[in-house]
Scaffold this active site. Structure first.
Site, PDB file in Angstrom:
ATOM      1  N   TYR A 146      -2.990  -1.439 -10.831  1.00 49.98           N
ATOM      2  CA  TYR A 146      -3.211  -0.188 -10.089  1.00 49.98           C
ATOM      3  C   TYR A 146      -4.542   0.439 -10.506  1.00 49.98           C
ATOM      4  O   TYR A 146      -5.362   0.800  -9.652  1.00 49.98           O
ATOM      5  CB  TYR A 146      -2.052   0.776 -10.398  1.00 49.98           C
ATOM      6  CG  TYR A 146      -2.125   2.094  -9.673  1.00 49.98           C
ATOM      7  CD1 TYR A 146      -1.742   2.202  -8.340  1.00 49.98           C
ATOM      8  CD2 TYR A 146      -2.555   3.256 -10.325  1.00 49.98           C
ATOM      9  CE1 TYR A 146      -1.798   3.425  -7.677  1.00 49.98           C
ATOM     10  CE2 TYR A 146      -2.613   4.475  -9.672  1.00 49.98           C
ATOM     11  CZ  TYR A 146      -2.231   4.559  -8.339  1.00 49.98           C
ATOM     12  OH  TYR A 146      -2.287   5.769  -7.682  1.00 49.98           O
TER      13      TYR A 146
HETATM   14  N1  LIG Z   1       1.509  10.517  -6.284  1.00 54.74           N
HETATM   15  C1  LIG Z   1       0.636  10.422  -7.261  1.00 54.74           C
HETATM   16  O1  LIG Z   1       0.890  10.822  -8.401  1.00 54.74           O
HETATM   17  C2  LIG Z   1      -0.719   9.841  -6.996  1.00 54.74           C
HETATM   18  C3  LIG Z   1      -1.729  10.028  -7.946  1.00 54.74           C
HETATM   19  C4  LIG Z   1      -2.981   9.479  -7.724  1.00 54.74           C
HETATM   20  C5  LIG Z   1      -3.216   8.764  -6.572  1.00 54.74           C
HETATM   21  N2  LIG Z   1      -2.226   8.585  -5.665  1.00 54.74           N
HETATM   22  C6  LIG Z   1      -2.548   7.782  -4.488  1.00 54.74           C
HETATM   23  O2  LIG Z   1      -2.349   8.559  -3.327  1.00 54.74           O
HETATM   24  C7  LIG Z   1      -1.946   7.715  -2.248  1.00 54.74           C
HETATM   25  C8  LIG Z   1      -0.660   8.259  -1.663  1.00 54.74           C
HETATM   26  O3  LIG Z   1       0.299   8.335  -2.693  1.00 54.74           O
HETATM   27  P1  LIG Z   1       1.717   9.015  -2.482  1.00 54.74           P
HETATM   28  O4  LIG Z   1       2.122   9.529  -3.805  1.00 54.74           O
HETATM   29  O5  LIG Z   1       1.707   9.880  -1.289  1.00 54.74           O
HETATM   30  O6  LIG Z   1       2.564   7.684  -2.221  1.00 54.74           O
HETATM   31  P2  LIG Z   1       3.886   7.420  -1.383  1.00 54.74           P
HETATM   32  O7  LIG Z   1       4.501   6.207  -1.973  1.00 54.74           O
HETATM   33  O8  LIG Z   1       4.699   8.677  -1.319  1.00 54.74           O
HETATM   34  O9  LIG Z   1       3.284   7.098   0.061  1.00 54.74           O
HETATM   35  C9  LIG Z   1       2.521   5.960   0.282  1.00 54.74           C
HETATM   36  C10 LIG Z   1       2.719   5.502   1.700  1.00 54.74           C
HETATM   37  O10 LIG Z   1       1.933   4.315   1.892  1.00 54.74           O
HETATM   38  C11 LIG Z   1       2.682   3.419   2.671  1.00 54.74           C
HETATM   39  N3  LIG Z   1       2.239   2.049   2.462  1.00 54.74           N
HETATM   40  C12 LIG Z   1       2.447   1.274   1.371  1.00 54.74           C
HETATM   41  N4  LIG Z   1       1.931   0.045   1.562  1.00 54.74           N
HETATM   42  C13 LIG Z   1       1.378   0.051   2.807  1.00 54.74           C
HETATM   43  C14 LIG Z   1       0.704  -0.927   3.581  1.00 54.74           C
HETATM   44  N5  LIG Z   1       0.504  -2.174   3.120  1.00 54.74           N
HETATM   45  N6  LIG Z   1       0.261  -0.590   4.813  1.00 54.74           N
HETATM   46  C15 LIG Z   1       0.470   0.676   5.301  1.00 54.74           C
HETATM   47  N7  LIG Z   1       1.122   1.639   4.617  1.00 54.74           N
HETATM   48  C16 LIG Z   1       1.566   1.330   3.380  1.00 54.74           C
HETATM   49  C17 LIG Z   1       4.127   3.621   2.207  1.00 54.74           C
HETATM   50  O11 LIG Z   1       5.053   3.125   3.156  1.00 54.74           O
HETATM   51  C18 LIG Z   1       4.183   5.128   2.009  1.00 54.74           C
HETATM   52  O12 LIG Z   1       4.619   5.804   3.146  1.00 54.74           O
HETATM   53  C19 LIG Z   1      -1.791   6.313  -2.829  1.00 54.74           C
HETATM   54  O13 LIG Z   1      -2.957   5.566  -2.559  1.00 54.74           O
HETATM   55  C20 LIG Z   1      -1.668   6.574  -4.310  1.00 54.74           C
HETATM   56  O14 LIG Z   1      -2.101   5.487  -5.084  1.00 54.74           O
HETATM   57  C21 LIG Z   1      -0.994   9.102  -5.842  1.00 54.74           C
END
Ligand SMILES: NC(=O)c1ccc[n+]([C@@H]2O[C@H](COP(=O)([O-])OP(=O)(O)OC[C@H]3O[C@@H](n4cnc5c(N)ncnc54)[C@H](O)[C@@H]3O)[C@@H](O)[C@H]2O)c1
Length: 239
Positions: A146
């Site tokens: 990641y």
């Molecule tokens: N939540 C955190 O703490 C956090 C922190 C830093 C960065 N992020 C980043 O923010 C972004 C969103 O995170 P989140 O917490 O909302 O995650 P989440 O898991 O709640 O949502 C992610 C969404 O992406 C979709 N997804 C996954 N693989 C996919 C694919 N191959 N094609 C299309 N859609 C796909 C999932 O179905 C889901 O709806 C991510 O890139 C994550 O790495 C999150």
């Protein structure tokens, strides 16, 4: 009325979490918003909040190219689709786990930008916001795939931002620390505890806080920033 009125935004990972909150924010700001997630069924519960929904696996570059043909050009691209990947020491990571994390988190961002940038460039205006992570700047233990994928997103964004600097298309990434979303359910408790302990504000961020940064980066008001990585980490980031 917002300066982004009537612009079309495409948001990936839009079914939940940061993607959904960003989509809600852009819609409030006056954009027409298309929500994309892995399948159209995944978008069903939130369909009413969008002007259109699509199913696309961003890691499948042919599917991404086909999506561009189907929906046409967009003005704003917010890339929130992502996976946590394996929660384990780096030397225990399997090829398949590494590959999947890279394919979704990095190749997906690449394929979507490659598909949607040419029309933005042609029209002389565009905003791209790639959701990276503080893990890409600092490296979280037990999240090597990641962290590496997110560091690559930051580097990719820097390159593309410079390539497009005089085109009217601005490309930025953001680096959130822990944000309260369903994604954290896929993070092992000890890994999550470590990440929370690193946040000086002592709390996770909210999706609305992230969405407000996305909203600004997607607007005309963001005019002199490109190729940058914006911190949203409760004080965790030191650069
Ligand atoms: N939540 C955190 O703490 C956090 C922190 C830093 C960065 N992020 C980043 O923010 C972004 C969103 O995170 P989140 O917490 O909302 O995650 P989440 O898991 O709640 O949502 C992610 C969404 O992406 C979709 N997804 C996954 N693989 C996919 C694919 N191959 N094609 C299309 N859609 C796909 C999932 O179905 C889901 O709806 C991510 O890139 C994550 O790495 C999150």
């Amino acid at each position: 009325m917002s300066s982004t009125t009537a612009r079309t935004a495409l948001v990936t990972g839009a079914a939940q979490g940061i993607g959904l909150a960003s989509a809600q924010r852009l819609r409030r700001d006056g954009c027409r918003v298309i929500g994309a997630d892995l399948t159209e069924a995944a978008m069903e519960p939130v369909r009413g909040q969008f002007d259109g929904v699509v199913g696309v696996d961003v890691s499948d570059s042919a599917a991404v190219a086909a999506l561009r043909e189907t929906i046409g050009p967009v003005d704003i691209l917010v890339q929130s689709a992502g996976v946590v990947g394996p929660n384990k020491p780096m030397w225990e990571v399997l090829d398949a786990e590494w590959d999947l994390t890279m394919r979704v988190n990095l190749n997906g961002i690449f394929a979507m930008m490659r598909a949607f940038i040419p029309s933005m460039k042609e029209r002389g205006w565009g905003r791209i916001v790639n959701i990276a992570s503080i893990a890409g700047k600092e490296g979280n233990p037990n999240l090597a795939a990641y962290s590496a994928s997110k560091a690559a997103v930051i580097g990719l964004t820097k390159s593309v931002g410079k390539e497009l600097a005089t085109s009217g298309v601005l490309v930025n990434s953001i680096a959130p620390a822990v944000i309260a979303t369903p994604m954290n359910l896929d993070t092992a408790p000890h890994v999550l505890e470590y990440m929370l302990s690193k946040i000086p504000m002592g709390r996770p961020g909210t999706v609305e806080e992230v969405a407000s940064l996305v909203g600004w980066l997607a607007s005309d008001e963001c005019g002199f920033s490109t190729g940058a990585c914006f911190d949203i980490s409760g004080g965790r980031a030191t650069y």
